[in-house]
Design a protein around this motif. Structure first.
Motif, PDB file in Angstrom:
ATOM      1  N   ARG A  77      49.692  42.766  43.076  1.00  0.00           N
ATOM      2  CA  ARG A  77      49.193  42.253  41.897  1.00  0.00           C
ATOM      3  C   ARG A  77      49.211  43.463  40.845  1.00  0.00           C
ATOM      4  O   ARG A  77      48.651  43.427  39.718  1.00  0.00           O
ATOM      5  N   ALA A  78      49.632  44.619  41.167  1.00  0.00           N
ATOM      6  CA  ALA A  78      49.479  45.799  40.505  1.00  0.00           C
ATOM      7  C   ALA A  78      50.265  45.675  39.227  1.00  0.00           C
ATOM      8  O   ALA A  78      51.537  44.943  39.147  1.00  0.00           O
TER       9      ALA A  78
ATOM     10  N   CYS B 151      43.919  53.071  44.380  1.00  0.00           N
ATOM     11  CA  CYS B 151      44.322  52.046  45.165  1.00  0.00           C
ATOM     12  C   CYS B 151      45.968  52.266  45.647  1.00  0.00           C
ATOM     13  O   CYS B 151      46.580  52.777  44.892  1.00  0.00           O
ATOM     14  N   PRO B 152      46.061  51.542  46.889  1.00  0.00           N
ATOM     15  CA  PRO B 152      47.673  51.572  47.250  1.00  0.00           C
ATOM     16  C   PRO B 152      48.550  51.195  46.616  1.00  0.00           C
ATOM     17  O   PRO B 152      49.774  51.050  46.616  1.00  0.00           O
ATOM     18  N   GLY B 153      48.041  50.029  45.693  1.00  0.00           N
ATOM     19  CA  GLY B 153      49.031  49.224  45.003  1.00  0.00           C
ATOM     20  C   GLY B 153      49.486  48.172  45.727  1.00  0.00           C
ATOM     21  O   GLY B 153      49.316  48.135  46.995  1.00  0.00           O
ATOM     22  N   CYS B 154      49.816  47.017  45.353  1.00  0.00           N
ATOM     23  CA  CYS B 154      50.148  45.813  46.023  1.00  0.00           C
ATOM     24  C   CYS B 154      51.167  44.920  44.980  1.00  0.00           C
ATOM     25  O   CYS B 154      51.087  45.089  43.499  1.00  0.00           O
TER      26      CYS B 154
ATOM     27  N   MET C 255      42.987  52.389  39.525  1.00  0.00           N
ATOM     28  CA  MET C 255      43.009  51.167  39.885  1.00  0.00           C
ATOM     29  C   MET C 255      44.164  50.441  39.497  1.00  0.00           C
ATOM     30  O   MET C 255      44.315  50.499  38.137  1.00  0.00           O
ATOM     31  N   GLY C 256      44.853  49.615  40.302  1.00  0.00           N
ATOM     32  CA  GLY C 256      46.271  49.061  39.581  1.00  0.00           C
ATOM     33  C   GLY C 256      46.021  47.823  39.094  1.00  0.00           C
ATOM     34  O   GLY C 256      46.859  47.230  38.195  1.00  0.00           O
ATOM     35  N   CYS C 257      44.914  47.034  39.166  1.00  0.00           N
ATOM     36  CA  CYS C 257      44.824  45.877  38.414  1.00  0.00           C
ATOM     37  C   CYS C 257      43.227  45.477  38.450  1.00  0.00           C
ATOM     38  O   CYS C 257      42.351  46.367  38.706  1.00  0.00           O
TER      39      CYS C 257
ATOM     40  N   VAL D  58      41.699  43.098  39.951  1.00  0.00           N
ATOM     41  CA  VAL D  58      40.946  42.471  41.013  1.00  0.00           C
ATOM     42  C   VAL D  58      39.904  43.416  41.623  1.00  0.00           C
ATOM     43  O   VAL D  58      38.607  42.775  41.574  1.00  0.00           O
ATOM     44  N   ASN D  59      40.261  44.290  42.145  1.00  0.00           N
ATOM     45  CA  ASN D  59      39.111  45.332  42.590  1.00  0.00           C
ATOM     46  C   ASN D  59      38.890  46.620  41.598  1.00  0.00           C
ATOM     47  O   ASN D  59      37.896  47.195  41.787  1.00  0.00           O
ATOM     48  N   GLY D  60      39.726  46.551  40.839  1.00  0.00           N
ATOM     49  CA  GLY D  60      39.963  47.679  39.751  1.00  0.00           C
ATOM     50  C   GLY D  60      38.261  47.925  39.063  1.00  0.00           C
ATOM     51  O   GLY D  60      37.882  48.828  39.354  1.00  0.00           O
TER      52      GLY D  60
HETATM   53 FE1  SF4 Z   1      46.609  45.596  44.610  1.00  0.00          FE
HETATM   54 FE2  SF4 Z   1      44.696  45.547  42.707  1.00  0.00          FE
HETATM   55 FE3  SF4 Z   1      43.817  46.154  45.008  1.00  0.00          FE
HETATM   56 FE4  SF4 Z   1      45.335  47.843  43.688  1.00  0.00          FE
HETATM   57  S1  SF4 Z   1      43.284  47.039  42.895  1.00  0.00           S
HETATM   58  S2  SF4 Z   1      45.487  47.129  45.732  1.00  0.00           S
HETATM   59  S3  SF4 Z   1      46.826  46.634  42.676  1.00  0.00           S
HETATM   60  S4  SF4 Z   1      44.322  44.028  44.152  1.00  0.00           S
END
Ligand code: SF4
Length: 367
Positions: free
Chosen positions: A280-281, A275-278, A308-310, A312-314
């Protein structure tokens, strides 16, 4: 794509004649092949063979070498004999090198009619020599060296001008019964290039070699090539590709293979989905993705790894992959084939993913 089924390619391929470049079929139902060109002096046989070996290891299937001088022509025999992939001699200006390349055992010859002044007079002899050797010829039209007659007629290198030049040269060969041809109509502007190949594909069934010429440095050239090849291949146009970058040629091969994999025109190898990170990461996703990519570099297997950074979609993405991690709260939840298998501290995410990836690859059935 349907799970458990072979991936669906981006489009049904246009029907073309098939030619053989050495042992690599081009056109017809053959997979789209990737080629590149050496940057060494061809006369430096060792350096050229060394670069061909690097290209071969990277996945290059056909290689082209420039033949601007007699010394280069003299080197072709040894290069063609020792290369493990088919060698195409690239000839501008001097028809005599076409004959030298054919005699040297090259798998094909590329000629640029716009650059060979006495070309038309020599076509009969070239067609006969290529027929006797059983090798194909690429008619390689290039915007930068378009036939003067067509430049005058069209004012510049338009798609129509490029196509007319290519088909005119083909007709000269056809007059002598020679049809073992593939064609390229390259331009540095991807839009002109795409339109030229579209036009060409409506007017002949020769296999087409796609290329955006002088595409530029790595970033710009990669994007231009991916966009142009993507547009054409998604219409079923294109039988072999060469990405032209101002980089070492191995990079061209990597980009070419990645374009084909992205379009399901080549079986996918290792794929890192990150994921690109955001905001929420909860980890440094870029660093994590880089470390996983570096740790798995060279792994030649169809494996999809999600970083995946978090949460949510991880978990969703990680579940779709063969192996994945959804990070958060100083930990990483590891998924294998969609099933959460364990949670490890953040400091152990990379090594765990690498460890599990190697186990998955080891358990893959032999092809
Ligand atoms: Fe942001 Fe989490 Fe999606 Fe990665 S997986 S872009 S951290 S919402």
């Amino acid at each position: 794509n349907v799970p458990g089924m072979p991936p669906r390619p981006v489009a049904t391929r246009r029907t073309t004649r098939q030619i053989m470049v050495g042992n690599v079929p081009v056109g017809g139902d053959a997979p789209v092949s990737v080629q590149s060109m050496t940057t060494t002096l061809t006369s430096d046989v060792n350096a050229t063979l060394q670069q061909i070996a690097q290209l071969t290891t990277a996945g290059c299937q056909i290689v082209r070498v420039a033949v601007p001088t007699q010394d280069d022509a003299d080197a072709l025999k040894e290069i063609a004999r020792k290369s493990s992939i088919p060698v195409i001699a690239d000839i501008h200006f001097q028809p005599k090198y076409v004959f030298a390349a054919i005699d040297a055992g090259c798998a094909a010859v590329r000629v640029n009619p716009g650059n060979i002044k006495q070309f038309d007079d020599k076509v009969k002899e070239i067609a006969r020599a290529a027929t006797d050797a059983g090798i194909p010829i690429r008619i390689g039209v290039n915007a930068g060296s378009l036939d003067k007659r067509l430049l005058t007629k069209y004012g510049k290198a338009t798609p129509e001008a490029l196509v007319e030049s290519a088909l005119w040269e083909c007709s000269l060969f056809e007059e002598h019964g020679y049809r073992d041809i593939k064609i390229s109509v390259k331009h540095s502007d991807p839009v002109v290039m795409v339109n030229a190949y579209r036009l060409l594909s409506q007017q002949c069934d020769y296999p087409l070699h796609l290329g955006v010429t002088e595409a530029g440095p790595a970033f710009q050239g990669t994007i231009k090539s991916a966009v142009a090849f993507g547009a054409l291949l998604s219409e079923g146009i294109g039988d072999t590709i060469r990405v032209s970058l101002s980089t070492p040629p191995v990079e061209e091969v990597k980009v070419g293979l990645q374009i084909l994999e992205s379009l399901n025109l080549k079986k996918r190898g290792l794929e890192i989905v990150s994921c690109p990170g955001c905001g929420r990461a909860q980890v440094d996703v870029w660093k994590l993705a880089d470390e996983v990519t570096a740790g798995l570099d060279g792994l030649d297997a169809p494996l999809r790894v999600a970083v995946m950074g978090c949460v949510v979609n991880g978990p969703g993405e990680a579940r779709e992959a063969d192996l994945g991690v959804a990070s958060g709260n100083g930990k990483g939840q590891i998924f294998i084939k969609g099933v959460p298998v364990r949670t490890v501290p953040e400091s152990r995410i990379v090594e765990t993913l690498i460890e599990e990836a190697l186990k998955l690859v080891e358990a893959m059935p032999e092809e």
